[in-house]
Design a protein around this motif. Structure first.
Motif, short mmCIF file in Angstrom:
data_model
loop_
_atom_site.label_atom_id
_atom_site.label_comp_id
_atom_site.label_asym_id
_atom_site.label_seq_id
_atom_site.Cartn_x
_atom_site.Cartn_y
_atom_site.Cartn_z
N PRO A 1 -1.06 7.85 -2.84
CA PRO A 1 -2.34 8.12 -3.49
C PRO A 1 -2.25 9.20 -4.57
N SER A 2 -1.24 10.09 -4.49
CA SER A 2 -1.11 11.13 -5.51
C SER A 2 0.36 11.55 -5.62
N ARG A 3 0.67 12.26 -6.70
CA ARG A 3 2.02 12.77 -6.90
C ARG A 3 2.43 13.70 -5.74
N GLU A 4 1.48 14.52 -5.26
CA GLU A 4 1.77 15.48 -4.20
C GLU A 4 2.20 14.76 -2.92
N VAL A 5 1.44 13.72 -2.57
CA VAL A 5 1.77 12.97 -1.36
C VAL A 5 3.13 12.31 -1.51
N ALA A 6 3.39 11.76 -2.69
CA ALA A 6 4.68 11.11 -2.94
C ALA A 6 5.82 12.11 -2.78
N MET A 7 5.67 13.31 -3.36
CA MET A 7 6.68 14.36 -3.26
C MET A 7 6.98 14.69 -1.80
N GLU A 8 5.89 14.81 -1.03
CA GLU A 8 6.00 15.17 0.37
C GLU A 8 6.79 14.11 1.15
N LYS A 9 6.40 12.85 0.93
CA LYS A 9 7.06 11.72 1.60
C LYS A 9 8.54 11.68 1.24
N VAL A 10 8.83 11.84 -0.05
CA VAL A 10 10.21 11.73 -0.51
C VAL A 10 11.05 12.88 0.07
N THR A 11 10.48 14.08 0.11
CA THR A 11 11.18 15.22 0.70
C THR A 11 11.54 14.92 2.15
N GLU A 12 10.57 14.35 2.87
CA GLU A 12 10.76 13.99 4.27
C GLU A 12 11.89 12.96 4.41
N ILE A 13 11.83 11.92 3.58
CA ILE A 13 12.82 10.86 3.63
C ILE A 13 14.21 11.41 3.29
N CYS A 14 14.29 12.27 2.29
CA CYS A 14 15.58 12.84 1.89
C CYS A 14 16.18 13.66 3.02
N SER A 15 15.36 14.52 3.62
CA SER A 15 15.95 15.42 4.60
C SER A 15 16.20 14.73 5.93
N LYS A 16 15.37 13.71 6.26
CA LYS A 16 15.56 13.05 7.56
C LYS A 16 16.54 11.88 7.51
N VAL A 17 16.57 11.16 6.40
CA VAL A 17 17.32 9.90 6.39
C VAL A 17 18.47 9.90 5.38
N LEU A 18 18.21 10.35 4.17
CA LEU A 18 19.19 10.11 3.10
C LEU A 18 20.27 11.17 3.00
N SER A 19 20.03 12.36 3.53
CA SER A 19 21.07 13.38 3.44
C SER A 19 21.37 13.97 4.81
N ASN A 20 22.56 14.49 4.93
CA ASN A 20 22.96 15.21 6.13
C ASN A 20 22.94 16.69 5.77
N PRO A 21 21.94 17.44 6.24
CA PRO A 21 21.76 18.81 5.76
C PRO A 21 22.94 19.74 6.08
N VAL A 22 23.77 19.35 7.02
CA VAL A 22 24.95 20.16 7.33
C VAL A 22 25.96 20.11 6.18
N MET A 23 26.00 18.98 5.50
CA MET A 23 27.04 18.78 4.49
C MET A 23 26.52 18.53 3.09
N GLU A 24 25.25 18.20 2.98
CA GLU A 24 24.75 17.73 1.68
C GLU A 24 23.44 18.38 1.27
N GLY A 25 23.27 18.54 -0.02
CA GLY A 25 21.99 18.96 -0.57
C GLY A 25 21.41 17.82 -1.38
N TYR A 26 20.13 17.90 -1.72
CA TYR A 26 19.55 16.83 -2.54
C TYR A 26 18.57 17.40 -3.55
N ASP A 27 18.36 16.66 -4.61
CA ASP A 27 17.24 16.94 -5.49
C ASP A 27 16.71 15.59 -5.96
N PHE A 28 15.47 15.57 -6.42
CA PHE A 28 14.93 14.29 -6.89
C PHE A 28 13.91 14.50 -7.99
N LYS A 29 13.62 13.40 -8.67
CA LYS A 29 12.71 13.40 -9.81
C LYS A 29 11.77 12.21 -9.64
N LEU A 30 10.48 12.45 -9.79
CA LEU A 30 9.48 11.38 -9.68
C LEU A 30 8.97 10.99 -11.07
#
Lengths: 85, 85
Positions: B51-80
């Motif tokens: 519904p908004s950029r803020e919600v999208a950012m929040e969801k993507v942050t969640e997906i990155c940290s929970k699914v797409l990256s391993n925080p022990v070994m990897e960092g992430y950044d993203f662009k919307l």
């Protein structure tokens, strides 16, 4: 001159991307139904020394097409940033 | 609203990156001595409805940290980027 190069190597749009499909399905499975069209490729950072931006671009293009990507299956793009240190 | 998300997942700076080291050595071996500090990670593109950029950012942050990256070994950044179609 020293440049920081950020390269993205992605599976060609015309091809299936099984890794992306798998992640897409997993995300749907755990409730992120709002996500679509996941595609996964490589992100490569490197530094390169070159006498000019043009020479650096040429070298990086060569490296990308000869070493870092498989032109049958992948496309690439990159961005050069000059490093001043 | 629909957003195109470009995510980079990279090995943490503090860690060795064996894949990057191997590519670095290969490039030196075939004559590209001007290349240094190769690091290799993942580049992930996806689309997300929100519904908004803020919600999208929040969801993507969640997906990155929970699914797409391993925080022990990897960092992430993203662009919307908002997609209008």
């Amino acid at each position: 001159m020293k440049f920081l190069v950020e390269i993205n190597v992605m599976p060609l749009k015309a091809l299936l991307d099984p890794q992306g499909k798998a992640v897409n399905a997993t995300l749907h499975g755990i409730g992120y139904k709002e996500v679509a069209n996941v595609r996964i490729g490589k992100h490569i950072n490197l530094e390169i020394e070159a006498p000019s931006r043009e020479v650096a671009m040429e070298k990086v293009t060569e490296i990308c097409s000869k070493v870092l990507s498989n032109p049958v299956m992948e496309g690439y793009d990159f961005k050069l940033t000059e490093v001043t240190d």
